[in-house]
Enzyme design. Sequence first.
Site, mmCIF file in Angstrom:
data_model
loop_
_atom_site.group_PDB
_atom_site.id
_atom_site.type_symbol
_atom_site.label_atom_id
_atom_site.label_comp_id
_atom_site.label_asym_id
_atom_site.label_seq_id
_atom_site.Cartn_x
_atom_site.Cartn_y
_atom_site.Cartn_z
ATOM 1 N N GLU A 44 -4.716 7.515 4.443
ATOM 2 C CA GLU A 44 -3.526 7.062 3.722
ATOM 3 C C GLU A 44 -3.621 7.613 2.304
ATOM 4 O O GLU A 44 -4.616 7.379 1.610
ATOM 5 C CB GLU A 44 -3.433 5.535 3.679
ATOM 6 C CG GLU A 44 -2.141 5.078 3.019
ATOM 7 C CD GLU A 44 -2.042 3.563 2.761
ATOM 8 O OE1 GLU A 44 -0.926 3.093 2.499
ATOM 9 O OE2 GLU A 44 -3.081 2.883 2.819
ATOM 10 N N ASP A 118 5.177 7.332 -4.918
ATOM 11 C CA ASP A 118 5.977 7.364 -6.148
ATOM 12 C C ASP A 118 7.181 8.292 -5.934
ATOM 13 O O ASP A 118 7.015 9.428 -5.492
ATOM 14 C CB ASP A 118 5.126 7.875 -7.318
ATOM 15 C CG ASP A 118 3.967 6.929 -7.602
ATOM 16 O OD1 ASP A 118 4.178 5.703 -7.561
ATOM 17 O OD2 ASP A 118 2.842 7.411 -7.840
ATOM 18 N N LYS A 122 13.424 12.296 -10.947
ATOM 19 C CA LYS A 122 14.052 13.443 -11.640
ATOM 20 C C LYS A 122 13.817 14.728 -10.848
ATOM 21 O O LYS A 122 12.692 14.990 -10.406
ATOM 22 C CB LYS A 122 13.445 13.604 -13.035
ATOM 23 C CG LYS A 122 13.832 12.465 -13.954
ATOM 24 C CD LYS A 122 13.327 12.675 -15.352
ATOM 25 C CE LYS A 122 13.802 11.506 -16.202
ATOM 26 N NZ LYS A 122 12.832 11.083 -17.200
ATOM 27 N N ASP A 154 11.084 2.329 0.455
ATOM 28 C CA ASP A 154 12.363 1.620 0.298
ATOM 29 C C ASP A 154 13.320 2.486 -0.514
ATOM 30 O O ASP A 154 14.437 2.047 -0.798
ATOM 31 C CB ASP A 154 12.164 0.281 -0.432
ATOM 32 C CG ASP A 154 11.820 0.500 -1.886
ATOM 33 O OD1 ASP A 154 10.970 1.369 -2.166
ATOM 34 O OD2 ASP A 154 12.417 -0.168 -2.749
ATOM 35 N N THR A 191 2.647 -3.098 3.501
ATOM 36 C CA THR A 191 1.883 -2.746 2.311
ATOM 37 C C THR A 191 2.263 -3.759 1.215
ATOM 38 O O THR A 191 3.211 -4.529 1.374
ATOM 39 C CB THR A 191 2.226 -1.319 1.842
ATOM 40 O OG1 THR A 191 3.471 -1.348 1.141
ATOM 41 C CG2 THR A 191 2.319 -0.343 2.991
ATOM 42 N N GLU A 194 5.746 -2.911 0.108
ATOM 43 C CA GLU A 194 6.716 -3.238 1.157
ATOM 44 C C GLU A 194 7.070 -4.721 1.099
ATOM 45 O O GLU A 194 8.250 -5.099 1.179
ATOM 46 C CB GLU A 194 6.107 -2.890 2.517
ATOM 47 C CG GLU A 194 7.024 -3.102 3.696
ATOM 48 C CD GLU A 194 6.434 -2.498 4.960
ATOM 49 O OE1 GLU A 194 5.369 -1.859 4.896
ATOM 50 O OE2 GLU A 194 7.056 -2.654 6.020
HETATM 51 N N1 SAM Z 1 0.861 2.485 -0.781
HETATM 52 C C1 SAM Z 1 0.794 1.339 -1.662
HETATM 53 C C2 SAM Z 1 1.817 0.322 -1.270
HETATM 54 O O1 SAM Z 1 2.739 0.666 -0.503
HETATM 55 O O2 SAM Z 1 1.717 -0.837 -1.695
HETATM 56 C C3 SAM Z 1 0.943 1.758 -3.141
HETATM 57 C C4 SAM Z 1 2.256 2.354 -3.518
HETATM 58 S S1 SAM Z 1 2.317 2.866 -5.222
HETATM 59 C C5 SAM Z 1 3.993 3.051 -5.543
HETATM 60 C C6 SAM Z 1 1.796 4.575 -5.122
HETATM 61 C C7 SAM Z 1 0.289 4.739 -5.274
HETATM 62 O O3 SAM Z 1 -0.033 6.106 -5.034
HETATM 63 C C8 SAM Z 1 -0.229 4.419 -6.668
HETATM 64 O O4 SAM Z 1 -1.267 3.460 -6.571
HETATM 65 C C9 SAM Z 1 -0.719 5.754 -7.201
HETATM 66 O O5 SAM Z 1 -1.831 5.625 -8.073
HETATM 67 C C10 SAM Z 1 -1.061 6.489 -5.925
HETATM 68 N N2 SAM Z 1 -1.014 7.957 -6.063
HETATM 69 C C11 SAM Z 1 0.001 8.679 -6.565
HETATM 70 N N3 SAM Z 1 -0.279 9.988 -6.551
HETATM 71 C C12 SAM Z 1 -1.528 10.101 -6.008
HETATM 72 C C13 SAM Z 1 -2.384 11.190 -5.751
HETATM 73 N N4 SAM Z 1 -2.013 12.457 -6.046
HETATM 74 N N5 SAM Z 1 -3.582 10.950 -5.188
HETATM 75 C C14 SAM Z 1 -3.957 9.678 -4.904
HETATM 76 N N6 SAM Z 1 -3.191 8.596 -5.148
HETATM 77 C C15 SAM Z 1 -1.991 8.793 -5.687
#
Ligand code: SAM
Length: 217
Positions: A44, A118, A122, A154, A191, A194
């Site tokens: 993941e 994320d 943009k 979402d 998650t 989620e």
């Molecule tokens: N998957 C989890 C959830 O659904 O609750 C977390 C979602 S959160 C919006 C996105 C996560 O991806 C963040 O904790 C961020 O630090 C991590 N992340 C973003 N880019 C990443 C990368 N290049 N490598 C590892 N983690 C990354």
Amino acid sequence: MRLRHKPWAKDKLAEHASIVVHNPEEKRGKWHELFGNDKPIHIEVGTGKGRFITGMAKANPHVNYIGIELQDSVIVGALDLILEDVTPNIRLLNQNAEDLQKFFESNEIDRVYLNFSDPWPKNRHEKRRLTYKTYLKMYEDILVENGEIHFKTDNQGLFEFSLKSFSEYGLLLKFVSLDLHHSDFEGNIMTEYEEKFASKGNRIYRSEVQYRSSNLS
Ligand code: SAM
């Protein structure tokens, strides 16, 4: 993910080297050896606080799981969940997914999960989206021939961008839901994001795509 800085996180991750693998480059090509079996390996990317991957590891003892998360103050939450109820089929990497090919050899991984990545809304940041074509190439490089990506979000904009990106890359669309929580899909493991977004009434989108054998693409 709103980040609460935890200065002790790094030390705690270092103390649990049997779960948090600190030198993943050295494990390249040797992950089955590390798990001590030949079961499939699912990763993941952006695992956050680990609710999904720990739930999956408990529900699917026939699969090995690796959660990859950039932020130490976040992945330490996943470590806590694992320490509460240790299962042998899970490891964590506090690493940047940009380096996936340094950690995994070709054909070593069977499935990639992307959950609530994320959105980088943009246009000028589209290359940072984890479903952008350069990431799809990275996943292809480490996945088995017909490996899959399972993706939930979402964010309608990110979902539409991702379906287009998957399609342009030549991936096969195996499953799509435009409203997962009101569908007949069984066995969904939520998650953290989620749960938060669904409780606000947001719709959850989900897709499964598969890389095709080279003679079909
Ligand atoms: N998957 C989890 C959830 O659904 O609750 C977390 C979602 S959160 C919006 C996105 C996560 O991806 C963040 O904790 C961020 O630090 C991590 N992340 C973003 N880019 C990443 C990368 N290049 N490598 C590892 N983690 C990354």
